[in-house]
Design a protein around this motif. Structure first.
Motif, PDB file in Angstrom:
ATOM      1  N   SER A  33       4.279  -8.110   2.233  1.00  0.00           N
ATOM      2  CA  SER A  33       5.133  -8.968   1.417  1.00  0.00           C
ATOM      3  C   SER A  33       4.332  -9.653   0.318  1.00  0.00           C
ATOM      4  O   SER A  33       3.234 -10.154   0.562  1.00  0.00           O
ATOM      5  N   GLY A  34       4.916  -9.688  -0.861  1.00  0.00           N
ATOM      6  CA  GLY A  34       4.286 -10.377  -1.978  1.00  0.00           C
ATOM      7  C   GLY A  34       4.303 -11.884  -1.827  1.00  0.00           C
ATOM      8  O   GLY A  34       3.623 -12.593  -2.572  1.00  0.00           O
ATOM      9  N   LEU A  35       5.078 -12.391  -0.857  1.00  0.00           N
ATOM     10  CA  LEU A  35       5.064 -13.829  -0.584  1.00  0.00           C
ATOM     11  C   LEU A  35       3.818 -14.238   0.196  1.00  0.00           C
ATOM     12  O   LEU A  35       3.432 -15.400   0.183  1.00  0.00           O
ATOM     13  N   ASN A  36       3.195 -13.270   0.863  1.00  0.00           N
ATOM     14  CA  ASN A  36       1.959 -13.543   1.602  1.00  0.00           C
ATOM     15  C   ASN A  36       0.788 -13.485   0.622  1.00  0.00           C
ATOM     16  O   ASN A  36       0.472 -12.431   0.098  1.00  0.00           O
ATOM     17  N   VAL A  37       0.155 -14.593   0.393  1.00  0.00           N
ATOM     18  CA  VAL A  37      -0.963 -14.621  -0.560  1.00  0.00           C
ATOM     19  C   VAL A  37      -2.284 -14.222   0.085  1.00  0.00           C
ATOM     20  O   VAL A  37      -3.296 -14.117  -0.595  1.00  0.00           O
ATOM     21  N   ASP A  38      -2.277 -13.973   1.398  1.00  0.00           N
ATOM     22  CA  ASP A  38      -3.491 -13.581   2.120  1.00  0.00           C
ATOM     23  C   ASP A  38      -3.570 -12.071   2.335  1.00  0.00           C
ATOM     24  O   ASP A  38      -4.067 -11.612   3.360  1.00  0.00           O
TER      25      ASP A  38
ATOM     26  N   GLU B 177      10.432   5.381   1.708  1.00  0.00           N
ATOM     27  CA  GLU B 177      10.832   5.077   0.333  1.00  0.00           C
ATOM     28  C   GLU B 177       9.823   4.149  -0.346  1.00  0.00           C
ATOM     29  O   GLU B 177       9.449   4.358  -1.498  1.00  0.00           O
ATOM     30  N   GLN B 178       9.380   3.139   0.384  1.00  0.00           N
ATOM     31  CA  GLN B 178       8.417   2.191  -0.173  1.00  0.00           C
ATOM     32  C   GLN B 178       7.065   2.867  -0.433  1.00  0.00           C
ATOM     33  O   GLN B 178       6.442   2.626  -1.464  1.00  0.00           O
ATOM     34  N   LEU B 179       6.616   3.700   0.516  1.00  0.00           N
ATOM     35  CA  LEU B 179       5.335   4.378   0.317  1.00  0.00           C
ATOM     36  C   LEU B 179       5.389   5.351  -0.847  1.00  0.00           C
ATOM     37  O   LEU B 179       4.405   5.511  -1.571  1.00  0.00           O
TER      38      LEU B 179
ATOM     39  N   ARG C 225       1.500  -2.728  -5.002  1.00  0.00           N
ATOM     40  CA  ARG C 225       1.948  -3.346  -3.756  1.00  0.00           C
ATOM     41  C   ARG C 225       3.380  -2.947  -3.462  1.00  0.00           C
ATOM     42  O   ARG C 225       4.200  -2.828  -4.365  1.00  0.00           O
ATOM     43  N   VAL C 226       3.641  -2.710  -2.184  1.00  0.00           N
ATOM     44  CA  VAL C 226       5.000  -2.597  -1.661  1.00  0.00           C
ATOM     45  C   VAL C 226       5.059  -3.462  -0.410  1.00  0.00           C
ATOM     46  O   VAL C 226       4.034  -3.825   0.160  1.00  0.00           O
ATOM     47  N   SER C 227       6.277  -3.773   0.022  1.00  0.00           N
ATOM     48  CA  SER C 227       6.445  -4.715   1.125  1.00  0.00           C
ATOM     49  C   SER C 227       6.365  -4.089   2.509  1.00  0.00           C
ATOM     50  O   SER C 227       5.954  -4.746   3.455  1.00  0.00           O
ATOM     51  N   THR C 228       6.790  -2.829   2.634  1.00  0.00           N
ATOM     52  CA  THR C 228       6.824  -2.201   3.955  1.00  0.00           C
ATOM     53  C   THR C 228       6.262  -0.800   3.893  1.00  0.00           C
ATOM     54  O   THR C 228       6.083  -0.231   2.809  1.00  0.00           O
ATOM     55  N   ASP C 229       6.037  -0.229   5.069  1.00  0.00           N
ATOM     56  CA  ASP C 229       5.498   1.125   5.128  1.00  0.00           C
ATOM     57  C   ASP C 229       6.586   2.167   5.368  1.00  0.00           C
ATOM     58  O   ASP C 229       6.328   3.240   5.900  1.00  0.00           O
TER      59      ASP C 229
END
Length: 143
Positions: free
Chosen positions: A43-48, A17-19, A10-14
Protein backbone atom coordinates in the motif's frame (compact mmCIF):
# COMPACT_ATOMS: atom_id res chain seq x y z
CA UNK A 1 30.45 10.16 -11.22
CA UNK A 2 27.04 11.31 -12.46
CA UNK A 3 23.88 11.40 -10.41
CA UNK A 4 21.52 8.44 -10.46
CA UNK A 5 18.38 8.41 -12.58
CA UNK A 6 16.18 6.35 -10.24
CA UNK A 7 12.95 4.67 -11.25
CA UNK A 8 10.27 3.72 -8.74
CA UNK A 9 7.22 1.54 -9.31
CA UNK A 10 4.56 0.37 -6.90
CA UNK A 11 1.35 -1.62 -6.76
CA UNK A 12 -0.73 -2.40 -3.69
CA UNK A 13 -1.20 -6.17 -3.95
CA UNK A 14 0.34 -9.22 -5.54
CA UNK A 15 -2.77 -10.11 -7.55
CA UNK A 16 -2.22 -11.03 -11.20
CA UNK A 17 -3.73 -7.79 -12.50
CA UNK A 18 -1.63 -5.67 -10.15
CA UNK A 19 1.59 -7.53 -10.96
CA UNK A 20 0.89 -7.06 -14.65
CA UNK A 21 0.51 -3.32 -14.01
CA UNK A 22 3.81 -3.32 -12.10
CA UNK A 23 5.54 -5.02 -15.03
CA UNK A 24 4.26 -2.24 -17.28
CA UNK A 25 5.58 0.42 -14.91
CA UNK A 26 8.99 -1.27 -14.74
CA UNK A 27 9.20 -1.59 -18.54
CA UNK A 28 8.43 2.10 -18.92
CA UNK A 29 11.04 3.05 -16.30
CA UNK A 30 13.63 0.88 -18.02
CA UNK A 31 12.78 2.59 -21.33
CA UNK A 32 13.43 5.94 -19.64
CA UNK A 33 16.98 4.84 -18.79
CA UNK A 34 16.40 4.53 -15.07
CA UNK A 35 19.09 2.78 -13.03
CA UNK A 36 18.41 1.59 -10.41
CA UNK A 37 14.74 0.70 -10.68
CA UNK A 38 13.14 0.17 -7.29
CA UNK A 39 9.66 -1.18 -6.63
CA UNK A 40 7.33 -2.25 -3.87
CA UNK A 41 4.21 -4.40 -3.73
CA UNK A 42 2.53 -2.68 -0.83
CA UNK A 43 0.00 0.00 0.00
CA UNK A 44 1.15 3.49 -0.84
CA UNK A 45 -0.24 4.61 2.52
CA UNK A 46 2.53 2.62 4.21
CA UNK A 47 5.58 4.88 4.26
CA UNK A 48 7.80 2.05 5.57
CA UNK A 49 8.06 0.23 2.23
CA UNK A 50 11.48 -1.43 1.71
CA UNK A 51 12.43 -0.02 -1.70
CA UNK A 52 10.81 3.34 -0.90
CA UNK A 53 13.21 3.47 2.04
CA UNK A 54 16.09 2.81 -0.36
CA UNK A 55 14.82 5.62 -2.57
CA UNK A 56 14.78 8.02 0.37
CA UNK A 57 18.30 6.92 1.37
CA UNK A 58 19.64 7.54 -2.15
CA UNK A 59 18.05 10.99 -2.17
CA UNK A 60 19.42 11.82 1.30
CA UNK A 61 22.91 10.65 0.30
CA UNK A 62 23.03 13.15 -2.56
CA UNK A 63 23.44 10.37 -5.14
CA UNK A 64 20.07 10.94 -6.84
CA UNK A 65 19.67 13.32 -9.75
CA UNK A 66 16.26 12.31 -11.07
CA UNK A 67 13.40 10.26 -9.64
CA UNK A 68 10.88 8.88 -12.15
CA UNK A 69 7.54 7.13 -11.69
CA UNK A 70 4.56 6.57 -13.94
CA UNK A 71 2.23 8.65 -11.72
CA UNK A 72 2.48 10.63 -8.50
CA UNK A 73 0.36 8.06 -6.67
CA UNK A 74 2.91 5.35 -7.47
CA UNK A 75 5.36 7.20 -5.22
CA UNK A 76 2.78 7.03 -2.44
CA UNK A 77 -0.76 7.73 -1.39
CA UNK A 78 -0.05 9.49 1.89
CA UNK A 79 -0.48 13.15 0.93
CA UNK A 80 1.84 14.56 3.60
CA UNK A 81 4.57 12.03 2.77
CA UNK A 82 4.34 12.72 -0.97
CA UNK A 83 4.71 16.46 -0.33
CA UNK A 84 7.69 15.78 2.01
CA UNK A 85 9.32 13.60 -0.65
CA UNK A 86 9.01 16.24 -3.36
CA UNK A 87 10.11 19.08 -1.06
CA UNK A 88 13.14 17.00 0.01
CA UNK A 89 13.99 16.36 -3.63
CA UNK A 90 13.66 20.08 -4.41
CA UNK A 91 15.97 20.93 -1.50
CA UNK A 92 18.55 18.40 -2.68
CA UNK A 93 18.44 19.41 -6.34
CA UNK A 94 16.66 16.20 -7.38
CA UNK A 95 14.10 16.40 -10.17
CA UNK A 96 10.90 14.34 -9.79
CA UNK A 97 9.21 13.44 -13.07
CA UNK A 98 6.17 11.28 -13.72
CA UNK A 99 4.85 10.05 -17.04
CA UNK A 100 1.26 11.11 -16.36
CA UNK A 101 1.69 14.14 -14.09
CA UNK A 102 4.88 15.68 -15.47
CA UNK A 103 7.39 17.36 -13.19
CA UNK A 104 6.51 17.47 -9.49
CA UNK A 105 7.92 20.36 -7.51
CA UNK A 106 7.16 22.75 -4.69
CA UNK A 107 9.57 25.48 -5.83
CA UNK A 108 6.95 27.97 -6.94
CA UNK A 109 3.52 28.86 -5.59
CA UNK A 110 1.90 27.26 -8.66
CA UNK A 111 4.01 24.10 -8.32
CA UNK A 112 3.10 23.83 -4.64
CA UNK A 113 -0.64 24.15 -5.32
CA UNK A 114 -0.48 21.46 -8.01
CA UNK A 115 1.60 19.19 -5.78
CA UNK A 116 -0.89 19.47 -2.92
CA UNK A 117 -3.74 18.79 -5.34
CA UNK A 118 -2.05 15.69 -6.79
CA UNK A 119 -1.12 14.44 -3.31
CA UNK A 120 -4.66 14.93 -2.02
CA UNK A 121 -6.08 13.17 -5.07
CA UNK A 122 -3.73 10.21 -4.52
CA UNK A 123 -4.76 9.84 -0.89
CA UNK A 124 -8.43 10.42 -1.71
CA UNK A 125 -8.38 7.69 -4.34
CA UNK A 126 -6.92 5.30 -1.78
CA UNK A 127 -9.77 6.16 0.57
CA UNK A 128 -12.33 5.53 -2.19
CA UNK A 129 -10.76 2.15 -2.98
CA UNK A 130 -10.97 1.18 0.71
CA UNK A 131 -14.60 2.27 0.85
CA UNK A 132 -15.46 0.16 -2.22
CA UNK A 133 -13.67 -2.88 -0.79
CA UNK A 134 -15.39 -2.51 2.57
CA UNK A 135 -18.79 -2.06 0.90
CA UNK A 136 -18.18 -5.24 -1.10
CA UNK A 137 -17.21 -7.14 2.04
CA UNK A 138 -20.33 -5.90 3.82
CA UNK A 139 -22.50 -6.89 0.89
CA UNK A 140 -20.87 -10.35 0.86
CA UNK A 141 -21.53 -10.81 4.57
CA UNK A 142 -25.19 -9.91 4.16
CA UNK A 143 -25.81 -12.62 1.57
Amino acid sequence: MGKLHIGYGRVSTDSGEQLSALEGQLRWLQGQGCEPILHDVESGLNVDRADYGQLLALIASGRAGVVRATRADRLGRDAAELVRLVQGCDAGGVTVITRDDGRLSARTAEDLVMLYLRAAMAQGESMKISQRVNAGLEQGRSI
